[in-house]
Design a protein around this motif. Structure first.
Motif, PDB file in Angstrom:
ATOM      1  N   VAL A   1     -42.429 -10.162   0.221  1.00 36.33           N
ATOM      2  CA  VAL A   1     -41.629  -8.933   0.225  1.00 36.33           C
ATOM      3  C   VAL A   1     -40.858  -8.865   1.534  1.00 36.33           C
ATOM      4  O   VAL A   1     -41.444  -8.990   2.614  1.00 36.33           O
ATOM      5  CB  VAL A   1     -42.506  -7.671   0.070  1.00 36.33           C
TER       6      VAL A   1
ATOM      7  N   ILE B   1     -43.177  -2.066  -7.278  1.00 36.88           N
ATOM      8  CA  ILE B   1     -42.790  -3.327  -7.923  1.00 36.88           C
ATOM      9  C   ILE B   1     -43.727  -4.446  -7.500  1.00 36.88           C
ATOM     10  O   ILE B   1     -44.208  -5.234  -8.336  1.00 36.88           O
ATOM     11  CB  ILE B   1     -41.328  -3.684  -7.573  1.00 36.88           C
ATOM     12  N   ALA B   2     -43.999  -4.532  -6.196  1.00 38.06           N
ATOM     13  CA  ALA B   2     -44.884  -5.585  -5.690  1.00 38.06           C
ATOM     14  C   ALA B   2     -46.292  -5.426  -6.259  1.00 38.06           C
ATOM     15  O   ALA B   2     -46.940  -6.415  -6.630  1.00 38.06           O
ATOM     16  CB  ALA B   2     -44.914  -5.548  -4.158  1.00 38.06           C
TER      17      ALA B   2
ATOM     18  N   THR C   1     -46.936  -2.904   0.896  1.00 42.14           N
ATOM     19  CA  THR C   1     -46.623  -4.186   0.258  1.00 42.14           C
ATOM     20  C   THR C   1     -47.432  -5.328   0.861  1.00 42.14           C
ATOM     21  O   THR C   1     -47.657  -6.343   0.211  1.00 42.14           O
ATOM     22  CB  THR C   1     -45.118  -4.511   0.361  1.00 42.14           C
TER      23      THR C   1
ATOM     24  N   ILE D   1     -46.140  -6.626  -9.895  1.00 42.29           N
ATOM     25  CA  ILE D   1     -45.976  -8.075  -9.977  1.00 42.29           C
ATOM     26  C   ILE D   1     -47.271  -8.791  -9.598  1.00 42.29           C
ATOM     27  O   ILE D   1     -47.652  -9.790 -10.224  1.00 42.29           O
ATOM     28  CB  ILE D   1     -44.820  -8.543  -9.065  1.00 42.29           C
TER      29      ILE D   1
ATOM     30  N   GLU E   1     -40.305  -0.504  -3.914  1.00 44.45           N
ATOM     31  CA  GLU E   1     -40.653  -1.908  -3.721  1.00 44.45           C
ATOM     32  C   GLU E   1     -42.169  -2.120  -3.661  1.00 44.45           C
ATOM     33  O   GLU E   1     -42.676  -3.147  -4.121  1.00 44.45           O
ATOM     34  CB  GLU E   1     -39.979  -2.459  -2.469  1.00 44.45           C
TER      35      GLU E   1
ATOM     36  N   VAL F   1     -36.363 -10.444  -6.907  1.00 45.11           N
ATOM     37  CA  VAL F   1     -36.283  -9.120  -7.530  1.00 45.11           C
ATOM     38  C   VAL F   1     -35.706  -8.160  -6.492  1.00 45.11           C
ATOM     39  O   VAL F   1     -36.328  -7.914  -5.457  1.00 45.11           O
ATOM     40  CB  VAL F   1     -37.669  -8.639  -7.998  1.00 45.11           C
TER      41      VAL F   1
ATOM     42  N   VAL G   1     -39.531 -10.200  -3.465  1.00 44.20           N
ATOM     43  CA  VAL G   1     -39.041  -8.842  -3.697  1.00 44.20           C
ATOM     44  C   VAL G   1     -38.285  -8.398  -2.459  1.00 44.20           C
ATOM     45  O   VAL G   1     -38.790  -8.528  -1.334  1.00 44.20           O
ATOM     46  CB  VAL G   1     -40.196  -7.865  -3.997  1.00 44.20           C
TER      47      VAL G   1
ATOM     48  N   ARG H   1     -30.571  -0.233 -10.582  1.00 46.52           N
ATOM     49  CA  ARG H   1     -31.919  -0.710 -10.212  1.00 46.52           C
ATOM     50  C   ARG H   1     -32.905   0.357 -10.657  1.00 46.52           C
ATOM     51  O   ARG H   1     -32.525   1.402 -11.186  1.00 46.52           O
ATOM     52  CB  ARG H   1     -32.013  -0.962  -8.710  1.00 46.52           C
TER      53      ARG H   1
ATOM     54  N   GLY I   1     -34.847  -4.704  -5.104  1.00 44.33           N
ATOM     55  CA  GLY I   1     -35.270  -3.317  -5.275  1.00 44.33           C
ATOM     56  C   GLY I   1     -34.174  -2.313  -5.013  1.00 44.33           C
ATOM     57  O   GLY I   1     -33.806  -1.535  -5.902  1.00 44.33           O
TER      58      GLY I   1
END
Length: 424
Positions: free
Chosen positions: A30, A15-16, A37, A19, A12, A67, A5, A293, A69
């Motif tokens: 990351v 998202i992390a 993260t 995931i 982020e 991915v 990421v 995004r 961000g």
């Protein structure tokens, strides 16, 4: 899968976090990440805009998917970099190529695109240093409030709204002549003001098919009652009560599908997320802006509402069958309240210790401008944390977010206490 990421903000972290819940993710990195993260994966000290370093790391660690961000690497062409490198082209990149990222990277390009494909948006014209006087005349032809937008990326702060013509004209000249937002305001879009309620709609697309994620309502202004300058976002809620079946059908038919059709006709391949910043004007949707995004802080509200496997969604994007993804959405209401540094979005101080995080109960804490220093978590940005709560209704969710926001402390902490009140 080995997943990387890119980015280091609240989006982020969300998202992390999402995931890391998937059994499909074997190892998560990351870059550069933040204090939050590091709880989900391994932080890597790499600048997301250093494409060479990102590529070398991806190859060394056998990364299967990247991915992206934030918008800047996408606008700068990170997807193109991977596609054109024989050693990297097999790695999936979630995010459009530079040509598609122009939807966010250039307000003028986006407005022209909408005009060409008859996508509802505000009346506008674009101006630069050579056409400054024409821009002033166009401003005079509009009715207040007056909207000025820096053409390029300005960290979510490039939109100015004025009630008085003289203030709008003065700022218009500063944006161009004094480069108020650097290169971003070499060109300025002047547009009519749309009076309505904002909504953020998100589509995941494989370039042909799409699926909708939960929608959200963002609160951009720094001050309560939607006053003061724009920020990157002081909080948001999801779902949005007025986004009923009829309204969302208009969004699909008038905006999302014409956008994807236009990208196809322009031969612009697009794999990733499209953020449609919309205004509901008396029941009809108009596009305020495109982002290429997920939004921030919207990601911190919508991702906790997705019950299904997020990595599986990313795989469906790369496999060109995103419309077959079995999306499961939590019916509860989410509220995300941003804790910011005093002075933001203007000058603010960093390096203050953050305390009380261990006191938070029944809410998610997403780190944005927060980093580790000598075993302490300190402030390192304007927007520091997002406190997200999910409850049966907005009132309960907001109450919980604010209750936990009070437990967390750092010098010059500031947050809006009225996030979502207009929807209750």
């Amino acid at each position: 899968m080995q997943i990387l990421v890119l980015g280091g903000g609240g989006r982020e972290h969300a998202i992390a976090w999402k995931i890391s819940q998937s059994h499909l993710c074997k190892k998560l990195f990351v870059a550069p990440g933040n204090a939050g993260t590091s709880l989900c994966g391994e932080n890597v000290k790499i600048d997301p805009n250093d494409f060479s370093a990102v590529g070398v790391f991806a190859k060394e660690k056998n990364i299967d998917m990247v991915v992206v961000g934030p918008e800047e690497p996408l606008v700068n062409g990170i997807a193109d970099h991977f596609l054109h490198d024989p050693n990297l082209k097999s790695i999936a990149v979630i995010g459009p190529k530079a040509e598609g990222a122009r939807l966010e990277g250039s307000k003028a390009f986006a407005k022209a695109f909408m005009h060409k494909y008859r996508i509802p948006t505000a009346k506008y014209q674009s101006f630069n240093k050579d056409t400054l006087n024409e821009g002033l005349h166009f401003l005079k032809s509009l009715h207040p409030p007056y909207v000025l937008k820096a053409d390029g990326l300005a960290a979510g702060k490039g939109v100015l709204i004025f009630d008085k013509l003289d203030e709008a004209m003065s700022s218009f000249k500063k944006m161009i002549n004094e480069r108020m937002f650097g290169n971003a305001s070499d060109c300025v879009v002047v547009e009519e003001f749309l009076d309505g309620k904002e909504i953020s709609v998100f589509a995941a697309t494989d370039g042909c098919n799409y699926i909708l994620l939960p929608e959200a309502k963002d609160y951009k202004r720094i001050g309560e009652g939607d006053t003061g300058p724009n920020t990157g976002g002081m909080g948001c809620v999801s779902p949005v009560p007025f986004a009923d079946r009829l309204f969302m059908e208009k969004v699909r038919k008038r905006i999302i599908e014409p956008t994807l059709d236009g990208l196809s006709k322009e031969n612009i391949g697009y794999k990733g997320f499209i953020f449609f910043g919309l205004m509901n004007v008396e029941g009809d949707p108009y596009v305020i802006e495109y982002n290429v995004r997920l939004g921030d802080p919207e990601a911190e509200a919508i991702l906790p509402r997705i019950n299904s496997d997020f990595v599986q969604l990313l795989i469906h994007i790369t496999d060109n069958n995103v419309h077959e993804y079995p999306m499961e959405i939590n019916p509860r209401c989410a509220s995300a309240v941003i804790l910011a540094s005093g002075g933001y979005p203007g000058k603010y101080r960093k390096g203050y210790e953050i305390t009380g995080l261990d006191m938070v109960k029944d809410s998610l804490v997403f780190f944005a401008g927060a980093s580790l220093h000598n075993d302490k978590i300190i402030t390192s940005g304007g927007r520091v944390l997002a406190i997200t709560s999910l409850e049966r209704n907005f009132k309960q969710a907001l109450r919980k977010s604010k209750l936990n926001a009070e437990k967390i402390d750092f010098i010059e902490k500031y947050y809006r206490r009225d996030i979502g009140n207009d929807l209750i």
